[in-house]
Design a protein around this motif. Sequence first.
Motif, PDB file in Angstrom:
ATOM      1  N   CYS A  27       0.826  -1.219   0.000  1.00  0.00           N
ATOM      2  CA  CYS A  27       0.000   0.000   0.000  1.00  0.00           C
ATOM      3  C   CYS A  27       0.856   1.263   0.000  1.00  0.00           C
ATOM      4  O   CYS A  27       0.332   2.371   0.144  1.00  0.00           O
ATOM      5  N   THR A  71       1.941   6.513  -0.660  1.00  0.00           N
ATOM      6  CA  THR A  71       1.081   5.725   0.219  1.00  0.00           C
ATOM      7  C   THR A  71      -0.379   5.913  -0.177  1.00  0.00           C
ATOM      8  O   THR A  71      -0.821   7.030  -0.435  1.00  0.00           O
ATOM      9  N   CYS A  72      -1.112   4.818  -0.195  1.00  0.00           N
ATOM     10  CA  CYS A  72      -2.541   4.881  -0.466  1.00  0.00           C
ATOM     11  C   CYS A  72      -3.187   5.804   0.556  1.00  0.00           C
ATOM     12  O   CYS A  72      -2.914   5.713   1.764  1.00  0.00           O
ATOM     13  N   CYS A  81      -6.516  -1.327   5.725  1.00  0.00           N
ATOM     14  CA  CYS A  81      -7.242  -0.581   4.707  1.00  0.00           C
ATOM     15  C   CYS A  81      -8.471   0.094   5.306  1.00  0.00           C
ATOM     16  O   CYS A  81      -9.301  -0.561   5.945  1.00  0.00           O
ATOM     17  N   ARG A  87     -12.820  -1.562  -1.426  1.00  0.00           N
ATOM     18  CA  ARG A  87     -11.507  -1.376  -2.044  1.00  0.00           C
ATOM     19  C   ARG A  87     -11.565  -1.713  -3.545  1.00  0.00           C
ATOM     20  O   ARG A  87     -12.414  -2.486  -3.985  1.00  0.00           O
ATOM     21  N   CYS A  91      -6.971  -4.493  -5.567  1.00  0.00           N
ATOM     22  CA  CYS A  91      -6.687  -4.833  -4.166  1.00  0.00           C
ATOM     23  C   CYS A  91      -7.403  -6.129  -3.773  1.00  0.00           C
ATOM     24  O   CYS A  91      -6.864  -6.932  -3.013  1.00  0.00           O
TER      25      CYS A  91
END
Length: 151
Positions: A27, A71-72, A81, A87, A91
């Motif tokens: 991620c 970074t997400c 998450c 998502r 993913c």
Amino acid sequence: MTSPNVRRRADLPKGENLCDHCSAKCCRYFALPIDEPVSRKDFDFIRWYLLHDRATVFVDEDTWYLLIHTTCKHLQDDNRCGIYETRPQICREYTTNECEFEDDWCYERYFETPEQIDEYAEAMFGPQFPQSGRRKKDSIRSRKPMGLPVL
């Protein structure tokens, strides 16, 4: 390849969720395959990528990749998450079976700066600027600036 000080999957108790022991490497970046550079112009495009913050290029198993270290926005402080139920499909399809939990990210070739890719291209094609000062036709770079006068 793994370093001796990296925690290995085999060290975890059987049935343990790998994500409970991970720093969420998956991620914190994304990598996209790119065409292998075959000309000065191709290398100049890679140079352009590397002029951007947090971008690198690597080669793994003869495939070239643009790697963006970012970074997400939904990664939470606990490395989980924040939108797990909604998502994206990429993913959902990703599993821990072949994730980089143990990987130390060693690549055949790794470029972090435009100077590194220039140096590599020069080794492949020779100097970009011949003695005459004229540019090669396939370069999209600006002409090398003249030095400042000495006062």
